[in-house]
Write an enzyme that holds these catalytic residues in place. Structure first.
Site, short mmCIF file in Angstrom:
data_model
loop_
_atom_site.label_atom_id
_atom_site.label_comp_id
_atom_site.label_asym_id
_atom_site.label_seq_id
_atom_site.Cartn_x
_atom_site.Cartn_y
_atom_site.Cartn_z
N ARG A 1 11.67 -5.49 3.95
CA ARG A 1 11.39 -4.06 4.05
C ARG A 1 12.41 -3.34 4.93
O ARG A 1 12.81 -3.83 5.97
CB ARG A 1 9.99 -3.89 4.65
CG ARG A 1 9.55 -2.46 4.73
CD ARG A 1 8.07 -2.33 4.66
NE ARG A 1 7.39 -2.69 5.89
CZ ARG A 1 6.08 -2.58 6.04
NH1 ARG A 1 5.33 -2.17 5.02
NH2 ARG A 1 5.51 -2.91 7.16
N ARG B 1 0.29 -9.07 13.36
CA ARG B 1 -0.31 -8.02 12.51
C ARG B 1 -1.17 -8.64 11.42
O ARG B 1 -2.21 -8.09 11.06
CB ARG B 1 0.79 -7.15 11.90
CG ARG B 1 1.41 -6.22 12.96
CD ARG B 1 2.69 -5.59 12.47
NE ARG B 1 2.49 -4.78 11.31
CZ ARG B 1 3.41 -4.59 10.36
NH1 ARG B 1 4.59 -5.18 10.45
NH2 ARG B 1 3.15 -3.83 9.33
N LYS C 1 0.83 -1.22 0.00
CA LYS C 1 0.00 0.00 0.00
C LYS C 1 0.86 1.26 0.00
O LYS C 1 0.64 2.18 -0.77
CB LYS C 1 -0.89 0.07 1.27
CG LYS C 1 -1.84 -1.07 1.46
CD LYS C 1 -2.74 -0.84 2.67
CE LYS C 1 -2.03 -0.84 4.01
NZ LYS C 1 -1.40 -2.10 4.38
N ARG D 1 -8.93 1.23 9.34
CA ARG D 1 -8.51 -0.16 9.55
C ARG D 1 -9.56 -0.95 10.31
O ARG D 1 -9.34 -2.13 10.59
CB ARG D 1 -7.21 -0.16 10.35
CG ARG D 1 -5.95 -0.45 9.52
CD ARG D 1 -4.78 -0.40 10.47
NE ARG D 1 -3.59 -1.04 10.01
CZ ARG D 1 -2.53 -0.42 9.51
NH1 ARG D 1 -2.56 0.87 9.33
NH2 ARG D 1 -1.46 -1.10 9.19
N ARG E 1 11.86 -1.96 10.56
CA ARG E 1 10.85 -1.44 11.50
C ARG E 1 10.69 -2.41 12.67
O ARG E 1 10.69 -3.62 12.47
CB ARG E 1 9.51 -1.31 10.78
CG ARG E 1 9.24 0.08 10.28
CD ARG E 1 8.06 0.12 9.38
NE ARG E 1 6.85 -0.45 9.97
CZ ARG E 1 5.66 -0.38 9.41
NH1 ARG E 1 5.51 0.23 8.26
NH2 ARG E 1 4.61 -0.91 9.99
P1 AMP Z 1 1.49 0.77 9.05
O1 AMP Z 1 2.70 1.62 8.84
O2 AMP Z 1 0.30 1.24 8.26
O3 AMP Z 1 1.76 -0.70 8.88
O4 AMP Z 1 1.08 0.97 10.60
C1 AMP Z 1 1.95 0.60 11.64
C2 AMP Z 1 1.18 0.45 12.93
O5 AMP Z 1 0.56 1.70 13.28
C3 AMP Z 1 0.03 -0.55 12.88
O6 AMP Z 1 0.46 -1.88 13.10
C4 AMP Z 1 -0.83 -0.04 14.04
O7 AMP Z 1 -0.30 -0.38 15.30
C5 AMP Z 1 -0.70 1.47 13.89
N1 AMP Z 1 -1.76 2.03 12.99
C6 AMP Z 1 -1.58 2.65 11.78
N2 AMP Z 1 -2.75 3.00 11.24
C7 AMP Z 1 -3.71 2.62 12.13
C8 AMP Z 1 -5.13 2.67 12.14
N3 AMP Z 1 -5.82 3.21 11.12
N4 AMP Z 1 -5.77 2.17 13.23
C9 AMP Z 1 -5.11 1.63 14.26
N5 AMP Z 1 -3.78 1.51 14.31
C10 AMP Z 1 -3.07 2.01 13.25
#
Ligand code: AMP
Length: 216
Positions: free
Chosen positions: A128, A172, A14, A89, A161
């Site tokens: 990544r 996740r 994404k 989400r 990360r």
């Molecule tokens: P991402 O970079 O999109 O994979 O997000 C990393 C982490 O941030 C996720 O595993 C969640 O812990 C948190 N996070 C990001 N976006 C959301 C969301 N819309 N709702 C809840 N947690 C989020």
């Protein structure tokens, strides 16, 4: 304001796709994960409350996200095109986004649902690398930096990360299946969902998605 949502499992691509398309179209790439990581680094109140959830690979509570997006949209120019990567989400977040869109006289114009086999997703997550300073993303094979281990944009050393470790990845993916995957049917019912095979290279997918974003 026009909102396009990129939906799909962690690691499906994404962020990479949203970044490539934002560059091509002049849209703004809006990653809630990046916003939260920055809040964690700056130790803001939202960052302090989000850190534990993120380290465990869980979702940060809906209220934190909705408030963050309300503040973000309030500061966004009316004519902007936004590519949402990682938000919403959960179904309550999607409902809150509908309300926010009405509040800011905007709408979700389409939802790009990226799909790939679990083996592809695990490979993308495993390779990544991110820049801890500017947030740029890379992949050791698919999107390698010009110099191994160094950010192209700001020359900082790249890192894995903390939530890309194998135990957290498993969690996740389970959280995605349970809490986020129901959004696919939710947006399908609203008639805005477009399914895209995310297994080819980014540039190939980007052509297909750019067409959809332009022509609906
Ligand atoms: P991402 O970079 O999109 O994979 O997000 C990393 C982490 O941030 C996720 O595993 C969640 O812990 C948190 N996070 C990001 N976006 C959301 C969301 N819309 N709702 C809840 N947690 C989020």
């Amino acid at each position: 304001m026009k909102i396009v949502i990129f939906l799909g499992a962690p690691g499906v691509g994404k962020g990479t796709l949203a970044a490539v398309l934002a560059k091509r179209t002049g849209a703004q790439h809006v990653s809630t994960g990046a916003m939260l990581r920055e809040a964690v680094q700056r130790k803001t109140p939202a960052g302090v409350s989000a850190k534990g959830y993120m380290d465990r690979g869980e979702l940060v509570p809906d209220g934190v996200l909705v408030e963050m997006m309300d503040e973000f949209l309030a500061e966004t120019p009316q004519g902007a095109m936004l590519f949402f990567d990682g938000f919403p989400r959960t179904v309550p977040q999607a409902e809150a986004l509908d309300a926010l869109a009405r509040k800011f006289k905007s709408a979700v114009s389409c939802v790009i649902c990226l799909e790939a086999a679990e083996s592809v997703i695990l490979d993308r997550l495993g390779g990544r690398r991110v820049c801890p300073k500017c947030g740029a993303g890379f992949h050791v094979r698919n999107v390698p930096p010009k110099q191994a281990g160094v950010c192209d944009a700001c020359q900082s050393p790249l890192v894995i990360r903390s939530d890309d470790r194998p135990e957290t990845i498993k969690n996740r993916l389970a959280v995605y299946a349970e809490q986020t995957a129901p959004l696919v049917a939710w947006y399908e019912r609203q008639g805005v969902l477009k399914r895209i095979d995310a297994s080819p290279e980014t540039e190939i997918i980007a052509d297909a998605v750019a067409h959809i974003v332009r022509h609906g």
